[in-house]
Design an enzyme around this catalytic site. Structure first.
Site, PDB file in Angstrom:
ATOM      1  CB  VAL A 108      20.080  42.928  63.610  1.00 35.92           C
ATOM      2  CG1 VAL A 108      19.675  43.977  64.628  1.00 35.92           C
ATOM      3  CG2 VAL A 108      20.856  43.567  62.469  1.00 35.92           C
TER       4      VAL A 108
ATOM      5  CG  ASP B 225      13.472  33.993  62.591  1.00 35.19           C
ATOM      6  OD1 ASP B 225      14.308  34.916  62.596  1.00 35.19           O
ATOM      7  OD2 ASP B 225      13.075  33.448  61.542  1.00 35.19           O
TER       8      ASP B 225
ATOM      9  NE  ARG C 281      18.817  32.440  62.931  1.00 33.04           N
ATOM     10  CZ  ARG C 281      20.108  32.521  63.187  1.00 33.04           C
ATOM     11  NH1 ARG C 281      20.906  31.495  62.996  1.00 33.04           N
ATOM     12  NH2 ARG C 281      20.638  33.649  63.638  1.00 33.04           N
TER      13      ARG C 281
ATOM     14  CB  THR D  98      14.288  47.044  55.826  1.00 35.03           C
ATOM     15  OG1 THR D  98      15.483  47.416  56.528  1.00 35.03           O
ATOM     16  CG2 THR D  98      13.133  47.021  56.791  1.00 35.03           C
TER      17      THR D  98
ATOM     18  CB  THR E   6      17.779  50.104  57.866  1.00 29.95           C
ATOM     19  OG1 THR E   6      18.885  49.761  58.686  1.00 29.95           O
ATOM     20  CG2 THR E   6      18.075  51.383  57.109  1.00 29.95           C
TER      21      THR E   6
ATOM     22  CB  CYS F 173      24.324  47.881  55.969  1.00 35.36           C
ATOM     23  SG  CYS F 173      23.637  46.946  57.347  1.00 35.36           S
TER      24      CYS F 173
ATOM     25  NE  ARG G 209      20.832  39.050  54.671  1.00 40.29           N
ATOM     26  CZ  ARG G 209      20.476  39.559  55.846  1.00 40.29           C
ATOM     27  NH1 ARG G 209      19.317  40.159  55.968  1.00 40.29           N
ATOM     28  NH2 ARG G 209      21.289  39.481  56.869  1.00 40.29           N
TER      29      ARG G 209
END
Length: 428
Positions: free
Chosen positions: A15, A33, A38, A83, A118, A258, A329
């Site tokens: 995102v 981050d 990363r 989240t 979220t 999601c 994930r």
């Protein structure tokens, strides 16, 4: 339309990175981050999520950093951290709370903080704001303000991206909303939708994915029913789909961060308020069980075709949560693997997109290269990565012992009319 805000993006995953890149086309952006590796990779122009190409990272307009002090250079902060849910399927707000703590320690008078992560309705104001206030020593609504703009990034989807999908925005008050809307409008060509409140914007996000979860669960239940009737679900859906108002959903495994997660956030909040949801948990239960359902049919077909279960090899193609992404994930492929291994089936997995070391670290699974795959009695096309689909029936047949055996086409992507004679095909 130009704005006069300095942007920071906290959390540079699926995102956050596209968001940072979009704003960096206008002005310098602080990209923060906590993962050092990363930051190193992004500074080298490499995005392991495959969402952003090297050229976009090397424009030099994003300051990639894991040093929180750089956040003081911005006054409009976008938090885009994951989240997830915990092992009990309860919301795990720790990443967003840690991000709030990190930002809170750098917050200044006049700053605006916008959450894209979220959450359940009410969480931004009830849970996140107190952390920002505590670590900043500032008062929300007086010294700084907040907004919420739910992310709509669809990993691996090159058609729908951050700039060409309408952005829902919200703010603590009208003045904040006007600024938040103006900032996002400057990069989102599709425009913005101003929600009346932060809580409404939060609710909109969770129901977008809950609706998909419920609809896919219905298709999965239909697939289980039609399988018992010995009729093909795809054929039934093709026939029903000729009606103008029939919705084009299909059965499948529902993983990721999601659709497989957001309904738990809504259910959690509903139960806190004394209401026990009926449909949402039922849909989750069906979708969580699809891996086992597929594994059961693999075992059934092996027996039916005369193979000894304990001596059989099953090749699973794909382990990421969806096609054409390396994201592991909440992948439901593990459910198939575990169910087969419980019956002493030898399982080998090949996925050219995922990080081999990450799979070993997180799941203790050793992946096979294409060359190291043994000939199998059954091949499960679990995740239809483009390379698998392009290789087609010829390659799939070459993975079977003597070109004979079973192919499970989970998402119904292979042309049925071209099935080789020696192959038994089954699909959801």
């Amino acid at each position: 339309m130009k704005h006069n805000r300095k942007i920071s993006v906290i959390g540079l995953g699926y995102v956050g990175l596209p968001v940072a890149v979009a704003f960096a086309k206008q002005d310098r952006v602080i990209g923060f981050d906590i993962e050092t590796q990363r930051i190193v990779e992004l500074n080298e122009g490499y995005d392991r999520t495959n969402e952003v190409v090297t050229k976009e990272l090397q424009g030099g307009n994003i300051q990639f950093t894991n040093d929180p002090s750089y956040l003081r250079d911005a006054d409009f902060h976008i938090i885009a951290v994951p989240t997830p849910v915990d092992e009990n399927k309860q919301p795990n707000l720790l990443p967003v709370l840690k991000a709030s703590k990190t930002l809170g320690s750098q917050l200044k008078l006049g700053d605006i903080v916008v959450y894209e992560s979220t959450v359940y309705p009410g969480a931004t104001e009830e849970v996140c704001v107190p952390v920002l206030e505590r670590y900043s020593g500032l008062c929300c609504g007086v010294d700084f303000s907040i907004g919420y703009s739910p992310e709509r990034i669809n990993p691996g989807d090159k058609a729908h991206n951050f700039t060409n999908v309408i952005k829902v925005v919200s703010g603590l008050n009208k003045q904040t909303l006007d600024i938040v809307a103006s900032v996002y409008k400057s990069v989102v060509t599709a425009g913005v939708h101003c929600a009346p409140s932060i809580k409404i914007a939060e609710a909109a996000k969770v129901i977008e994915n809950t609706q998909r979860d419920v609809n896919i669960a219905l298709m999965n239940e239909l697939a289980m029913i039609f399988n018992r009737m010995d009729i093909d679900t795809s054929d039934v859906l093709a026939a029903a789909g000729t009606k103008w108002n029939f919705l084009p959903f299909t059965p499948g495994l529902v993983g990721g961060h999601c659709i497989g997660v957001d309904p738990y956030y809504l259910s959690h909040k509903a139960e806190q308020l004394g209401y026990t949801p009926q449909i949402i948990p039922a849909a989750r239960h069906i979708n969580e069980g699809m891996g086992e359902f597929i594994a059961h049919h693999v075992l059934e077909l092996l027996k039916k075709n005369g193979y000894l279960i304990q001596e059989s090899i099953v090749t699973i193609l794909g382990i990421s949560f969806k096609e054409n992404v390396p994201d592991l994930r909440n992948t439901r492929i593990l459910d198939i693997v575990q169910a087969l291994q419980q019956h002493n089936v030898t399982v080998q997995i090949h996925d050219p997109l995922v990080d081999v070391q990450e799979v070993m670290r997180d799941y203790a699974i050793s992946l096979n290269s294409k060359q190291s795959l043994q000939k199998a009695q059954c091949v499960v096309l679990a995740v239809p990565h483009q390379s698998f689909v392009q290789a087609g029936w010829t390659w799939l047949q070459s993975l079977l012992e003597q070109g004979t055996g079973i192919v499970i086409d989970v998402k119904d992507v292979l042309p049925r009319e071209n099935v080789p004679e020696k192959i038994t095909l089954w699909r959801l």
